[in-house]
Write a protein that holds these residues in place. Structure first.
Motif, PDB file in Angstrom:
ATOM      1  N   UNK A   1      16.256  45.556  15.089  1.00 33.31           N
ATOM      2  CA  UNK A   1      16.779  45.150  13.788  1.00 33.31           C
ATOM      3  C   UNK A   1      18.152  45.761  13.511  1.00 33.31           C
ATOM      4  N   UNK A   2      18.586  46.682  14.339  1.00 33.63           N
ATOM      5  CA  UNK A   2      19.924  47.239  14.189  1.00 33.63           C
ATOM      6  C   UNK A   2      20.012  48.517  13.394  1.00 33.63           C
TER       7      UNK A   2
ATOM      8  N   UNK B   1      13.414  51.421   1.316  1.00 32.67           N
ATOM      9  CA  UNK B   1      13.412  51.407  -0.149  1.00 32.67           C
ATOM     10  C   UNK B   1      13.674  50.008  -0.696  1.00 32.67           C
ATOM     11  N   UNK B   2      14.593  49.296  -0.056  1.00 37.45           N
ATOM     12  CA  UNK B   2      14.912  47.941  -0.515  1.00 37.45           C
ATOM     13  C   UNK B   2      13.705  47.019  -0.380  1.00 37.45           C
ATOM     14  N   UNK B   3      13.028  47.105   0.748  1.00 43.83           N
ATOM     15  CA  UNK B   3      11.849  46.261   0.967  1.00 43.83           C
ATOM     16  C   UNK B   3      10.710  46.679   0.044  1.00 43.83           C
ATOM     17  N   UNK B   4      10.494  47.978  -0.117  1.00 37.59           N
ATOM     18  CA  UNK B   4       9.417  48.461  -0.992  1.00 37.59           C
ATOM     19  C   UNK B   4       9.616  47.991  -2.437  1.00 37.59           C
TER      20      UNK B   4
ATOM     21  N   UNK C   1      11.937  34.889   4.932  1.00 35.29           N
ATOM     22  CA  UNK C   1      13.372  34.834   5.175  1.00 35.29           C
ATOM     23  C   UNK C   1      14.113  35.742   4.189  1.00 35.29           C
ATOM     24  N   UNK C   2      13.639  35.772   2.963  1.00 34.42           N
ATOM     25  CA  UNK C   2      14.248  36.621   1.938  1.00 34.42           C
ATOM     26  C   UNK C   2      14.113  38.101   2.304  1.00 34.42           C
ATOM     27  N   UNK C   3      12.951  38.483   2.782  1.00 34.00           N
ATOM     28  CA  UNK C   3      12.732  39.873   3.186  1.00 34.00           C
ATOM     29  C   UNK C   3      13.580  40.236   4.405  1.00 34.00           C
ATOM     30  N   UNK C   4      13.635  39.322   5.346  1.00 34.88           N
ATOM     31  CA  UNK C   4      14.434  39.541   6.554  1.00 34.88           C
ATOM     32  C   UNK C   4      15.913  39.701   6.190  1.00 34.88           C
ATOM     33  N   UNK C   5      16.412  38.815   5.342  1.00 30.02           N
ATOM     34  CA  UNK C   5      17.812  38.890   4.918  1.00 30.02           C
ATOM     35  C   UNK C   5      18.076  40.156   4.110  1.00 30.02           C
TER      36      UNK C   5
ATOM     37  N   UNK D   1      16.788  43.081   4.565  1.00 27.54           N
ATOM     38  CA  UNK D   1      17.019  44.180   5.512  1.00 27.54           C
ATOM     39  C   UNK D   1      18.453  44.132   6.040  1.00 27.54           C
ATOM     40  N   UNK D   2      18.884  42.960   6.458  1.00 32.23           N
ATOM     41  CA  UNK D   2      20.230  42.830   7.018  1.00 32.23           C
ATOM     42  C   UNK D   2      21.308  43.127   5.974  1.00 32.23           C
ATOM     43  N   UNK D   3      21.131  42.612   4.759  1.00 29.20           N
ATOM     44  CA  UNK D   3      22.108  42.844   3.696  1.00 29.20           C
ATOM     45  C   UNK D   3      22.161  44.326   3.318  1.00 29.20           C
TER      46      UNK D   3
END
Length: 337
Positions: free
Chosen positions: A105-106, A118-121, A320-324, A326-328
Motif C-alpha cells: 500500500x506504500x 486513524x483516518x480509516x478508524x 473504493x472510498x476506504x481504499x482512496x 488510505x491513499x489520500x
C-alpha cells in the motif's frame, strides 16, 4: 449532640460510598508478553491511573482473559472492558479495516501507519461495523512493514518463493500466495514451534514480534527490504463500558490516547535503531531483495487490491472510498512532512 454526630457519620459514610462508586477498574485483554507491541496499552494504563488519582485503573492481562483470536468476541459480550486484536485473525468480523492490510500500500514508516489507521478508524462505515461487536476503536498498534526470517538457504528471488511455507496473515498471505508460496495464518504464539519443527520455512513479522516470539533465535536470514505490507491491530473498548465512564474519566482516557501512541512510537524507534545489532548478535544474515524482484512481486500482488474492492463493495461496504482514503491520507501526511 448525638443526633448531630449521627448526621455527620451518615454524611461521611455517604461520601465514602460515593468515592467508592466513582472508582473504575477495567480489565484489558492482550497476549504474549509485554513488548513493543503492547507499550501503548501499558502507557495508557499508567496515564489514566495517574491522572485520575488512582480512581481509574486498568489491569492488563497477557492471555489470562481470552485467546488472542477471541478478544473481539470477549469485547462484544462485555467479558472485559478493553482489548487488542489483529484484523487478520478474523477478517470476516472486521472487514472494513482489512483495507489497511492490503499488500504494497506504500506505507513507509510508523507515522504514516498511524495516520492511515486513524483516518480509516474515523470513517463511519468502520465505526458502524465495529459497533456490531460493541467495540469502540481507541487506537492502533502501528507496526513497520513485515519482513521474513527463514531457515536454510536465503531466498532473494521470486522463483524461490514457489512452494515456500510461510507464516503470513491477511493481505500479506495473499501476496505470498500470488507468487506460489504456501501461507499459513497461525497466531503469533504458535509460530516459534511451527518454525522450529519445520511446519513453516519462513515467518513474516515486524521486528518486535521476531524478538518477542523467538523466531529470530532460530533464523538463518532476514529480508531487510521485502516490505510486503503489515497487519492492523486495533485497541478497542467495550462501548457500554466506555459510555458508563464519568465525564472526567472519559476525558482522561481520550486525552491519554495520543500520549500513549507517542510513547509507543518512541519506544519502537529505539528497537529499530538497534535492530542491526540484534541481527549481528544472533548471527542472522541480512538479505537484500533486488529491485527487479520487488517490482515483479508488486506486479503479481497488484490484482489483490482490485479483488478486495470488488469483494467488499459486493458486501455493501464503501470499499473504493476506504481504499482512496488510505491513499489520500498518505499523500497529505507526506506533504505535511
Amino acid at each position: 449532640m448525638t443526633h448531630m454526630m449521627g448526621r455527620v457519620a451518615l454524611a461521611a459514610l455517604a461520601t465514602a460510598f460515593a468515592t467508592e462508586t466513582l472508582a473504575v477498574e477495567w480489565n484489558v485483554s492482550v497476549w504474549g508478553q509485554r513488548r513493543a507491541f503492547t507499550e501503548h496499552v501499558e502507557k495508557l494504563a499508567e496515564l489514566v491511573e495517574e491522572k485520575s488519582g488512582g480512581d481509574f485503573t486498568m489491569n492488563v492481562s497477557y492471555g489470562g482473559l481470552s485467546k488472542n483470536t477471541e478478544n473481539l468476541d470477549g469485547i462484544s459480550i462485555g467479558a472485559f472492558e478493553m482489548a487488542q486484536f489483529c484484523a487478520g485473525y478474523h477478517r470476516d468480523k472486521n472487514r472494513a479495516i482489512t483495507v489497511l492490510e492490503l499488500p504494497f500500500m506504500g506505507v513507509s514508516n510508523l507515522d504514516e501507519e498511524v495516520a492511515v489507521s486513524n483516518a480509516v478508524y474515523d470513517h463511519p462505515a468502520v465505526q458502524d461495523e465495529m459497533a456490531q461487536w460493541n467495540a469502540k476503536l481507541l487506537m492502533t498498534s502501528p507496526m513497520p512493514q513485515y519482513n521474513l526470517v527463514g531457515t536454510g538457504a536465503p531466498k532473494d528471488e521470486l522463483e524461490e518463493f514457489e512452494g515456500m511455507r510461510v507464516r503470513a496473515t491477511g493481505g500479506i498471505g495473499e501476496a505470498f500466495e500470488a507468487v506460489g508460496a504456501v501461507p499459513t495464518s497461525m497466531t503469533a504464539t504458535e509460530v516459534y514451534n511451527a518454525m522450529e519443527s519445520g511446519v513453516v520455512d519462513t515467518v513474516a513479522f515486524a521486528q518486535h514480534a521476531h524478538l518477542a516470539f523467538g523466531t529470530i533465535d532460530i533464523a538463518d536470514w532476514w529480508t531487510e527490504n521485502l516490505n510486503p505490507g503489515t497487519v492492523n491491530c486495533p485497541v478497542v473498548a467495550n462501548i457500554d463500558a466506555y459510555e458508563a465512564l464519568s465525564d472526567e474519566h472519559r476525558r482522561i482516557l481520550d486525552e491519554s490516547v495520543p500520549e500513549a501512541i507517542d510513547h509507543y512510537l518512541a519506544n519502537y524507534g529505539e528497537l529499530l535503531a538497534r535492530w542491526e545489532e540484534v541481527l549481528a548478535e544472533k548471527g542472522v544474515e541480512t538479505v537484500t531483495i533486488p529491485d527487479a524482484e520487488l517490482a515483479a512481486f508488486r506486479a503479481e500482488a497488484g490484482p489483490i487490491h482490485d479483488a478486495w474492492i470488488e469483494d467488499m463493495s459486493a458486501q455493501g461496504l464503501p470499499a473504493q472510498e476506504l481504499y482512496d482514503l488510505v491513499q489520500d491520507t498518505l499523500e497529505k501526511q507526506r506533504m505535511s512532512n
